[in-house]
Write a protein that holds these residues in place. Structure first.
Motif: not given
Ligand code: ATP
Length: 248
Positions: A50-61, A69-73, A80-83
């Motif tokens: 979920r963090a990788l695809c933007g479903m939950v907010r993550g910290r770090g990189s 990818l972090l900070g994106r919906s 960008i190419g993430v399914a």
């Protein structure tokens, strides 16, 4: 090897409100690899996807081919190419199989691009996906809700492939499926990886199954990686299997 990282995760923290789930993950996935994320219930495997695809907010990189990818919906990471194929699949029961697949194409192109070239591209993608999943071709006009569990999982993955993703995130694809169907599904995932070069991150309770198609694996426990290595090595280490994966 000389292959540069494609997906790079550094110091990833994520959670839900006060609940801190991921406590600083670091891992890399090379382009074209299948990476398995294993570990017990509640370890944070689903949260990682979920963090990788933007479903939950993550910290770090988290970078994909250099793009943060972090900070994106989820919509943005999809472009960008993430399914992401979530646990429980998320297909639309009342739509037909083909309509569900076309939704995947829309996520890639946006609703406005409907030119002749785009229609031809979507038709070619449908054909390609039907070649991987012949059962979906046979059931094109059937409501998705009337499919078997295995067919619904195939549809969910097929819809994700309509995005032409460079990174495919699969959450527990074997959940609730009979062993024979599961094996068929994993063979198709392997074929997609080999033929399209799609990088795959797969979360699985069934460690043996995931290790069978993965190049590398990471074992997650209580929000931290406790073990990382080539899948073959993790598969052959009996103690690892017993302690971390609940198999022997
Ligand atoms: P499982 O195999 O059981 O799905 P998992 O390794 O995928 O486990 P996660 O689903 O990532 O684990 O859950 C990690 C922790 O986060 C668990 O303690 C879970 O209860 C909690 N959690 C998950 N989703 C939420 C949510 N939406 N709100 C609050 N807590 C959540």
């Amino acid at each position: 090897g000389a292959e540069p990282d494609f997906l790079t995760v550094r110091g990833l923290h994520a959670g839900y409100g006060q609940a801190r789930v991921l406590q600083g993950l670091d891992f890399r996935v090379a382009r074209g690899e299948v990476c398995a994320i294993l570990g017990p219930n509640g370890a944070g495997k689903t949260t990682t996807l979920r963090a990788l695809c933007g479903m939950v907010r993550g910290r770090g990189s988290v970078t994909l081919n250099g793009t943060e990818l972090l900070g994106r919906s989820p919509e943005q990471t999809a472009r960008i190419g993430v399914a992401h194929v979530p646990e429980g699949r998320g297909t639309f029961n009342d739509l037909t199989v083909e309509e569900n697949l076309r939704v995947g194409a829309h996520l890639r192109t946006g609703p406005r691009r409907r030119g002749r070239a785009e229609r031809a591209a979507v038709a070619a993608d449908l054909e390609r996906i039907h070649d991987y999943f012949p059962r979906l071709r046979q059931r094109s006009r059937q409501a998705a809700g009337s499919l078997s569990g295995g067919e619904q999982q195939m549809l969910a993955i097929g819809r994700a492939l309509m995005l032409r993703p460079s990174l495919l995130l699969l959450d527990e694809p074997s959940l609730g499926l009979a062993p024979l169907v599961t094996r068929e599904l994993f063979e198709i995932i392997r074929a997609v990886n080999e033929e399209e070069g799609t990088t795959v991150v797969v979360v699985e309770q069934n460690a043996q199954l995931a290790l069978g198609i993965a190049h590398r694996a990471h074992v997650l426990e209580a929000g931290r990686l406790v073990l990382s290595g080539p899948a073959a090595q993790i598969r052959e280490d009996g103690q690892v299997a017993e302690v971390y994966l609940g198999v022997s």
